[in-house]
Design an enzyme around this catalytic site. Sequence first.
Site, mmCIF file in Angstrom:
data_model
loop_
_atom_site.group_PDB
_atom_site.id
_atom_site.type_symbol
_atom_site.label_atom_id
_atom_site.label_comp_id
_atom_site.label_asym_id
_atom_site.label_seq_id
_atom_site.Cartn_x
_atom_site.Cartn_y
_atom_site.Cartn_z
ATOM 1 N N SER A 148 -8.718 9.824 -1.031
ATOM 2 C CA SER A 148 -9.804 9.060 -0.403
ATOM 3 C C SER A 148 -9.201 8.046 0.562
ATOM 4 O O SER A 148 -8.077 7.573 0.364
ATOM 5 C CB SER A 148 -10.627 8.328 -1.462
ATOM 6 O OG SER A 148 -11.472 7.352 -0.866
ATOM 7 N N TYR A 161 -11.158 2.447 -8.507
ATOM 8 C CA TYR A 161 -11.278 3.744 -7.842
ATOM 9 C C TYR A 161 -10.186 3.894 -6.783
ATOM 10 O O TYR A 161 -9.485 4.918 -6.726
ATOM 11 C CB TYR A 161 -12.652 3.884 -7.206
ATOM 12 C CG TYR A 161 -12.800 5.134 -6.349
ATOM 13 C CD1 TYR A 161 -12.927 6.382 -6.945
ATOM 14 C CD2 TYR A 161 -12.804 5.046 -4.959
ATOM 15 C CE1 TYR A 161 -13.047 7.533 -6.166
ATOM 16 C CE2 TYR A 161 -12.935 6.185 -4.178
ATOM 17 C CZ TYR A 161 -13.054 7.425 -4.784
ATOM 18 O OH TYR A 161 -13.171 8.557 -4.009
#
Length: 253
Positions: A148, A161
């Site tokens: 990501s 995250y």
Amino acid sequence: MSYDTLTGRTAVVTGAASGMGEATARLLASHGVRVALLARRAERLTELAAEIEAAGGQALAVATDVTDPASVEAARERVHAAYGQVDLVVNAAGVMLPNPITEGRADEWQRMLDTNVTGALRVIGAFTPDLIAVAESGRTADLVNISSIGAHVPFPNYAVYGATKAALTYLSQSLRTELGPRDVRVTNIEPGLTDTELGGHIDNAELSGQLDGMFDALIGLSADDIADLIAYTTSRARHVNLRQAIVLPTRQA
């Protein structure tokens, strides 16, 4: 774009029940790849496999929980029994659970670590011997990890995250030093804002609303956009490794 070189390959795609995993499985299958579909939702995988086969492709639904070592081991055995060696692995399973660190959501932290980091490692451990053997035989072998943009661009309330994705990005970089000399390609893809089911897991109404607002403002990517990038990357000549790809909506800084 021609992806003819994908024909005849055998892929494992995790997170195949939805989002980037599902889109990648569909696209690879449409170009002649035998696709093993790994995810927890057995019913959804069965439906997807039937749809792929109805369109002329080959797919195997394998209900798998990447957080469970026994489940991953069983998946490997089933894939080998059906398809033999695997030459393409796409780690698309992931979960995104943002919250302020002061909330102390240890349950969410553990779930993200178990899925995004340890789960990916389990899949890599299960199928890397295949990739090495395939490469040694002179064929193309690929490991693709979906990380990501959050791996290196911080966002408030997404600390854990982002940390899990940073770990996956670093893992990909390090694995190249081990697998690259053995002719196994390792690709790390860092998508920006992408329309998947990840946002639906958020239990913080304020953060969920912020994410919706970002989609409205930035015109996010689709899962098909990421699948297309994966197909392009893995269809290049064997000696070409697109090692790192950051893909963002044009409006995302």
